[in-house]
Design a protein around this motif. Structure first.
Motif, short mmCIF file in Angstrom:
data_model
loop_
_atom_site.label_atom_id
_atom_site.label_comp_id
_atom_site.label_asym_id
_atom_site.label_seq_id
_atom_site.Cartn_x
_atom_site.Cartn_y
_atom_site.Cartn_z
N SER A 107 44.50 -4.86 5.32
CA SER A 107 43.51 -6.35 5.16
C SER A 107 43.01 -6.36 7.09
N SER A 108 42.18 -7.03 7.05
CA SER A 108 41.79 -7.06 8.57
C SER A 108 40.66 -8.31 8.28
N GLY A 109 40.95 -9.84 9.77
CA GLY A 109 40.48 -11.13 9.33
C GLY A 109 41.04 -11.86 9.66
N LEU A 110 41.01 -13.10 8.78
CA LEU A 110 41.39 -14.54 9.24
C LEU A 110 42.81 -13.85 8.45
N LYS A 111 43.50 -14.78 9.09
CA LYS A 111 45.31 -14.79 9.04
C LYS A 111 45.76 -15.91 9.52
N LEU A 112 46.66 -15.93 8.79
CA LEU A 112 47.52 -17.36 9.16
C LEU A 112 48.40 -17.05 10.36
N LYS A 113 48.89 -17.70 11.39
CA LYS A 113 50.02 -18.03 12.04
C LYS A 113 51.37 -17.08 11.77
N ALA A 300 35.37 -8.87 0.27
CA ALA A 300 35.37 -9.46 1.08
C ALA A 300 34.59 -10.89 0.83
N ILE A 301 35.43 -11.67 1.68
CA ILE A 301 35.46 -13.51 1.62
C ILE A 301 34.43 -13.43 2.28
N ARG A 302 34.32 -15.02 1.74
CA ARG A 302 33.45 -15.76 3.49
C ARG A 302 33.94 -17.05 3.56
N PHE A 303 35.05 -17.23 4.70
CA PHE A 303 36.03 -18.56 4.36
C PHE A 303 34.95 -19.83 4.62
N ASP A 304 35.04 -20.89 4.62
CA ASP A 304 34.61 -22.04 5.01
C ASP A 304 35.24 -22.26 6.25
N GLU A 305 34.23 -23.16 7.31
CA GLU A 305 34.81 -23.61 8.42
C GLU A 305 35.50 -24.94 8.70
N ASP A 306 36.26 -25.03 7.40
CA ASP A 306 37.52 -26.54 7.84
C ASP A 306 38.79 -25.00 7.10
N ILE A 307 38.23 -23.77 7.07
CA ILE A 307 39.95 -22.84 6.42
C ILE A 307 39.95 -23.15 7.62
N ALA A 308 39.01 -22.13 8.51
CA ALA A 308 38.42 -21.20 9.75
C ALA A 308 39.18 -21.75 10.73
N ASN A 309 39.02 -23.15 11.30
CA ASN A 309 38.88 -24.12 11.84
C ASN A 309 40.56 -24.89 12.24
N MET A 313 46.10 -21.39 11.92
CA MET A 313 45.06 -19.70 11.36
C MET A 313 45.52 -19.17 12.62
N GLU A 314 45.39 -17.82 12.75
CA GLU A 314 45.80 -17.18 14.28
C GLU A 314 44.45 -16.49 14.97
N ASN A 315 43.62 -16.54 14.10
CA ASN A 315 41.68 -16.66 14.31
C ASN A 315 40.56 -17.58 13.61
N THR A 316 39.87 -17.99 14.02
CA THR A 316 38.86 -18.68 13.49
C THR A 316 38.07 -17.62 12.91
N LYS A 317 38.21 -15.67 12.79
CA LYS A 317 36.76 -15.51 11.82
C LYS A 317 36.85 -15.83 10.43
N ARG A 318 36.13 -16.14 10.26
CA ARG A 318 35.76 -16.33 9.09
C ARG A 318 35.60 -15.30 7.91
#
Length: 331
Positions: A107-113, A300-309, A313-318
């Protein structure tokens, strides 16, 4: 252990003799409470999902009840049906299924701290289910919904409607994610609703509307729409899925918001809004022999800004990319 019994009443006079009266029965299955909905023929009923006051699902639910009549389709989770060829031409008999898979996932991308998982991990996947006279339970590692209890209530030649119940969102706790220990724990919820599935040749479309019940965590709802197609290439099954997921503001803020009370320099106050995410998937299923099946997919998943921000979250990658390959033993 406390056992909760959910009562769902239904009445639609226009449905006529195809309607049924819902009753409740419970049984223990794989360490979980199997809540069954027994239906009796030729009784005019109205179907009402508990606590959907905040959900537009009430309107769609009423429409679907008028649209669907009894037939021969046995529905299932789209993640399994798209691989197995289930549909009007392949009704599923009463009984169970199970397979256990071992492999690798990346996996790669958005994830929890505090998520300790690396980019590549060993994977163990368990997929199992059982159905009897319309009652069913599903526990699928290959599905985003996981554990589901339900009843196959109404059918036509191409459409089927299930009443479903089960946990929907995973817990987020300091025990699982070390960096999130300063925050309150977010717990697993319990949701109930409907699942409508349409089968058109090798194409499947599935809509789920679910609202939280009993747990009292957020009183929110979710809506998921998936569409997929499969292709049979000799012994291999190739499939593609696209999906849309909507989470109400109550759901998103409960799991990813930060209240004023728990806010800090590291986790500033944050109020999350309703979220919309999109996904796509391609996968391959290939039988190695009578007992072993090779499965692979990339999502592949494109998350909403309200999730990514969210400060959680460890980063803001959507974007999030997930792939897995497993060899599954079929019992």
């Amino acid at each position: 252990m406390q056992t909760s019994i959910i009562v769902l009443w239904a009445l639609a006079d226009t449905i006529g003799p195809a309607s049924r009266l819902v009753q409740i029965d419970t049984a223990l299955y794989t360490l979980s409470i199997y809540i069954q909905y027994r239906l009796k023929d030729k009784m005019p009923i109205r179907l009402r999902v508990i606590n959907m006051n905040h959900s537009p699902g009430k309107i769609l639910l009423s429409f679907l009840l008028l649209m669907l009549l009894n037939g021969q389709v046995n529905a299932g989770e789209i993640a399994r049906d798209i691989r197995s060829g289930t549909g009007p031409d392949f009704p599923q008999p009463d009984g169970g299924y199970a397979d256990l898979g071992f492999g690798l996932e990346a996996s790669s991308g958005l994830k929890l701290k505090g998520d300790a998982r690396g980019p590549v991990n060993f994977a163990v996947h368990l997929n199992m289910g059982y159905q009897w006279r319309g009652f069913f339970v599903e526990a699928l590692s290959d599905s985003e919904k996981g554990l589901v209890f339900g009843y196959n209530a109404l059918n036509t030649q191409n459409w089927t409607l299930d009443v479903v119940l089960g946990p929907e969102h995973n817990e987020i706790t300091g025990e699982l994610y070390d960096e999130l220990k300063p925050l309150r724990d977010r717990y697993v919820d319990l949701t109930a609703g409907i699942r409508a599935t349409g089968y058109f040749g090798h194409n499947i479309i599935q809509l789920q509307l679910r609202n939280e019940i009993l747990t009292g965590l957020h009183e929110g709802y979710s809506a998921t729409l998936n569409a997929g197609r499969s292709w049979q290439i000799r012994n291999a099954n190739l499939h593609a899925l696209v999906g849309f997921h909507h989470g109400s503001q109550q759901v998103t803020d409960y799991y990813l918001g930060v209240s004023e009370r728990e806010a800090s320099a590291e986790f500033p106050q944050y109020t999350a809004g309703a979220s919309n995410s999109f996904s796509s998937e391609i996968g391959l299923t290939y039988p190695l022999n009578e007992s072993w099946i090779l499965r692979s997919k990339i999502t592949a998943i494109r998350f909403d800004e309200d999730i990514a921000n969210s400060p959680l979250m460890e980063n803001t990658k959507r974007n999030f990319i997930f792939s897995v390959v497993t060899a599954n033993y079929v019992f």
